[in-house]
Design a protein around this motif. Structure first.
Motif, short mmCIF file in Angstrom:
data_model
loop_
_atom_site.label_atom_id
_atom_site.label_comp_id
_atom_site.label_asym_id
_atom_site.label_seq_id
_atom_site.Cartn_x
_atom_site.Cartn_y
_atom_site.Cartn_z
N LYS A 1 0.84 -1.19 0.00
CA LYS A 1 0.00 0.00 0.00
C LYS A 1 0.88 1.24 0.00
O LYS A 1 1.66 1.48 0.93
N VAL A 2 0.77 2.05 -1.04
CA VAL A 2 1.57 3.26 -1.17
C VAL A 2 0.95 4.38 -0.33
O VAL A 2 -0.27 4.59 -0.38
N VAL A 3 1.78 5.08 0.44
CA VAL A 3 1.28 6.14 1.30
C VAL A 3 2.05 7.44 1.06
O VAL A 3 3.15 7.44 0.48
N ASN A 4 1.48 8.54 1.54
CA ASN A 4 2.12 9.85 1.46
C ASN A 4 3.02 10.03 2.67
O ASN A 4 2.54 10.25 3.79
N LEU A 5 4.31 9.90 2.48
CA LEU A 5 5.27 10.02 3.57
C LEU A 5 5.08 11.31 4.36
O LEU A 5 5.11 11.32 5.59
N PHE A 6 4.87 12.40 3.65
CA PHE A 6 4.88 13.71 4.28
C PHE A 6 3.65 13.97 5.16
O PHE A 6 3.62 14.93 5.92
N GLU A 7 2.65 13.08 5.05
CA GLU A 7 1.47 13.19 5.90
C GLU A 7 1.55 12.31 7.14
O GLU A 7 0.66 12.35 8.00
N THR A 8 2.60 11.51 7.28
CA THR A 8 2.67 10.56 8.38
C THR A 8 3.10 11.23 9.68
O THR A 8 3.82 12.23 9.70
N ASN B 1 9.61 21.10 -7.49
CA ASN B 1 9.75 22.51 -7.17
C ASN B 1 9.35 22.79 -5.72
O ASN B 1 9.99 23.59 -5.02
N VAL B 2 8.30 22.11 -5.27
CA VAL B 2 7.84 22.30 -3.90
C VAL B 2 8.85 21.72 -2.90
O VAL B 2 9.22 22.37 -1.91
N THR B 3 9.30 20.49 -3.15
CA THR B 3 10.24 19.87 -2.22
C THR B 3 11.57 20.61 -2.19
O THR B 3 12.19 20.72 -1.13
N ASP B 4 12.01 21.13 -3.33
CA ASP B 4 13.24 21.92 -3.34
C ASP B 4 13.11 23.15 -2.43
O ASP B 4 14.09 23.61 -1.84
N GLN B 5 11.90 23.66 -2.33
CA GLN B 5 11.65 24.86 -1.54
C GLN B 5 11.61 24.56 -0.04
O GLN B 5 12.03 25.39 0.77
N TYR B 6 11.13 23.37 0.34
CA TYR B 6 10.86 23.11 1.75
C TYR B 6 11.71 22.02 2.41
O TYR B 6 12.04 22.12 3.60
N VAL B 7 12.02 20.94 1.68
CA VAL B 7 12.49 19.73 2.34
C VAL B 7 13.79 19.91 3.11
O VAL B 7 13.89 19.53 4.29
N LYS B 8 14.79 20.48 2.51
CA LYS B 8 16.07 20.55 3.21
C LYS B 8 15.98 21.46 4.43
O LYS B 8 16.57 21.18 5.47
N GLY B 9 15.22 22.53 4.31
CA GLY B 9 15.03 23.40 5.47
C GLY B 9 14.31 22.71 6.60
O GLY B 9 14.66 22.87 7.78
N LEU B 10 13.31 21.90 6.26
CA LEU B 10 12.58 21.15 7.28
C LEU B 10 13.43 20.05 7.88
O LEU B 10 13.46 19.86 9.10
N GLU C 1 2.06 24.20 5.57
CA GLU C 1 2.22 24.91 4.31
C GLU C 1 2.80 23.98 3.24
O GLU C 1 2.35 23.96 2.09
N PHE C 2 3.80 23.21 3.63
CA PHE C 2 4.44 22.25 2.73
C PHE C 2 3.43 21.21 2.24
O PHE C 2 3.33 20.93 1.05
N ARG C 3 2.67 20.65 3.17
CA ARG C 3 1.68 19.64 2.80
C ARG C 3 0.63 20.19 1.85
O ARG C 3 0.23 19.53 0.88
N ALA C 4 0.18 21.40 2.10
CA ALA C 4 -0.83 22.01 1.25
C ALA C 4 -0.31 22.23 -0.17
O ALA C 4 -1.03 22.01 -1.16
N LYS C 5 0.94 22.66 -0.26
CA LYS C 5 1.51 22.90 -1.59
C LYS C 5 1.75 21.58 -2.35
O LYS C 5 1.64 21.54 -3.58
N LEU C 6 2.08 20.51 -1.61
CA LEU C 6 2.20 19.20 -2.26
C LEU C 6 0.86 18.75 -2.82
O LEU C 6 0.78 18.21 -3.93
N LYS C 7 -0.19 18.97 -2.08
CA LYS C 7 -1.55 18.63 -2.55
C LYS C 7 -1.86 19.40 -3.82
O LYS C 7 -2.35 18.84 -4.82
N ALA C 8 -1.58 20.69 -3.80
CA ALA C 8 -1.88 21.54 -4.95
C ALA C 8 -1.05 21.13 -6.17
O ALA C 8 -1.50 21.28 -7.32
N ALA C 9 0.15 20.61 -5.92
CA ALA C 9 1.04 20.21 -7.02
C ALA C 9 0.67 18.86 -7.61
O ALA C 9 1.21 18.47 -8.65
N GLY C 10 -0.23 18.11 -6.93
CA GLY C 10 -0.70 16.86 -7.51
C GLY C 10 -0.13 15.59 -6.92
O GLY C 10 -0.10 14.56 -7.58
N ILE C 11 0.28 15.61 -5.64
CA ILE C 11 0.88 14.41 -5.06
C ILE C 11 -0.11 13.25 -5.01
O ILE C 11 0.27 12.08 -5.17
N ASP C 12 -1.40 13.53 -4.80
CA ASP C 12 -2.39 12.45 -4.75
C ASP C 12 -2.50 11.74 -6.09
O ASP C 12 -2.65 10.51 -6.15
#
Length: 512
Positions: free
Chosen positions: A253-260, A460-469, A482-493
């Motif tokens: 089962k594939v899951v969204n890591l960033f929501e865990t 583009n979203v992960t480049d903006q947030y991931v390393k800082g987080l 904010e990161f999670r919302a932008k991932l949703k908007a970018a089409g992660i689902d």
């Protein structure tokens, strides 16, 4: 792996999430819709007829730094061996790593003379889809017995795309390595740090507090370009992190890591460390590796997934004696770990049979291996024992006339070891490959073509947030939603749904 263990594993290793992904994005994937070229000629000729006429094999290899001055001499010696064995000579084409992508695209897109080249794992699927490399199955069956004997079927078959093998993986440790921390031994001794008492990442709090308090010019944890990648944590990233497989052995089962919850807990841990001053201040932007920070007396430790021989090589790189403290015992094998690099036959080749014969020599012939990796005996190296070597007197790694990144060579296990290497590293490598816990998705790779626009947006979203987080620079309470919302908007689902679809199809086809 139970939830508590997964949480502990993520927390200890998630600090490794940033950095250079050693990942690979391709292997056996029934969902891949790309097209590919067939071999220029079939693998039906007998060995005798296949070597009747002379042939020169053009081999492209990446070069890190200046082109070695002894390369022509090495090329000549390799050609002598190949000439005697299979009526073949070689031409080694060095390509600067900085120009590798562009130059290889030009060479493979045109009809330039090119037979064999090293393939970085992340470009493998795209080159198959573009028809730049040919399927090897028939050639392996007829001329590649040595390759098939060297690489276990589960790892060789990980290179399959649409049921065909297009590249032979470099022989190496195919596992995640043992997650842990490398520390400067001089400071461990100075402050009488009880390394045996360090079992989890939380046990490092007191250690790092000691270093921070007593060594004001040294950060406890060096973070930058070469932090180990996310392959060391509790999930199979399935080629990228936009949809992961938790625990390696779950129900696919594939899951969204960033929501865990585990990911959020990890970010909070890293932020607490950053506030305490345990990271270098430029951790989110630094292009300097952990070992370089230690070498410059700017850091005390860095995280790693330790593989056989790593302790010795990292010690040489850091220029200081190091102590390794494991924070987890299990090691895993995934497609991404397997396909860090491969050797592939170009669709430009006019004699793929001969090229496969030479590839087979690269995996089996010790003399070719030593020439390719170390150069000319007596000039570029001298033997110390029957199995180990060193630089000649007055020569070092900076002044030697020939060098080659051994991790790119087809089968470095048959070559000499430097005298400073762990002399049992290849025995330990074989054991690690055999005993590793195999991800349930070993052999699957995601074909991102159907969602390529979403992947671009997500990057583009992960480049903006991931390393800082993930270096604690950003406050998760502020930036994670904010990161999670932008991932949703970018089409992660949408990406996760496509990945699940392909994984389900692969699992059905492979009876998983």
């Amino acid at each position: 792996m139970n939830k508590k263990a997964r949480l502990a594993t993520l927390t200890l290793a998630a600090v490794m999430l940033t950095g250079v992904a050693a990942g690979c994005s391709s292997s056996k994937n029934e969902g891949n819709k790309g097209t590919s070229s067939e071999p220029a000629s079939s693998a039906s000729a007998s060995p005798a007829s296949a070597t009747k006429d002379p042939y020169e094999i053009a081999i492209a290899v990446p070069v890190f730094g200046a082109v070695p001055k002894d390369l022509p001499a090495v090329q000549e010696e390799i050609s002598k061996i190949a000439q005697a064995k299979m009526n073949t000579t070689v031409k080694i084409i060095p390509v600067s790593i900085g120009a590798w992508g562009q130059q290889m695209n030009l060479m493979t897109s045109g009809r330039e003379k090119l037979d064999l080249f090293f393939e970085f794992g992340q470009g493998y699927s795209a080159d198959v889809a573009a028809g730049k490399i040919i399927p090897l199955d028939d050639l392996l069956n007829q001329y590649g017995e040595g390759i098939k004997n060297q690489i276990a079927p589960e790892y060789l078959n990980s290179a399959k795309i649409n049921g065909k093998i297009y590249g032979a993986p470099v022989y190496k440790d195919y596992t995640t390595g043992v997650p842990g921390v490398l520390m400067r031994k001089d400071l461990v001794d100075k402050y009488q740090i009880d390394v045996a008492s360090i079992k989890t990442i939380d046990d490092l709090d007191q250690v790092y507090e000691t270093i921070k308090k007593n060594e004001p010019t040294i950060v406890p944890l060096g973070a930058g370009l070469t932090l180990p990648s996310d392959k060391y944590v509790w999930y199979d990233k399935l080629g990228d992190r936009y949809g992961v497989l938790p625990g390696y052995d779950n129900d696919l089962k594939v899951v969204n890591l960033f929501e865990t919850k585990e990911y959020e807990d990890y970010l909070n841990k890293m932020h607490s460390w950053a506030k305490a001053g345990y990271f270098n201040k430029d951790a989110a932007t630094s292009q300097v590796g952990g070992f370089e920070l230690l070498k410059a007396d700017k850091a005390f430790s860095y995280f790693i997934g330790l593989k056989p021989g790593n302790l010795e090589s990292e010690t040489r790189a850091a220029g200081k004696e190091l102590v390794f403290v494991p924070l987890m015992s299990d090691i895993y094998a995934t497609t991404s770990d397997t396909l860090g690099g491969l050797w592939t036959i170009s669709s430009n080749s006019s004699n793929p049979e001969r090229v496969m014969m030479f590839m087979n020599l690269m995996y089996t012939d010790k003399d070719i291996a030593n020439l390719f990796i170390f150069g000319i005996e007596g000039k570029d190296y001298v033997k110390v024992t029957d199995t180990s070597i060193d630089y000649p007197e007055g020569v070092d790694s900076k002044t030697v006339g020939y060098s080659f990144q051994s991790w790119m060579y087809a089968n470095p296990s048959i070559a000499y070891l430097m005298k400073s290497d762990h002399q049992e590293m290849w025995k330990l490598t074989a054991e690690a490959n055999q005993n590793a816990i195999k991800s349930k998705a070993l052999g699957f790779a995601f074909n991102s073509e159907p969602v390529k626009n979403e992947i671009t947006a997500l990057k583009n979203v992960t480049d903006q947030y991931v390393k800082g987080l993930e270096t604690g620079t950003f406050d998760p309470a502020d930036k994670l939603p904010e990161f999670r919302a932008k991932l949703k908007a970018a089409g992660i689902d949408k990406v996760i749904a496509e990945k699940q679809k392909q994984l389900d199809a692969w699992a059905a086809a492979n009876q998983k």
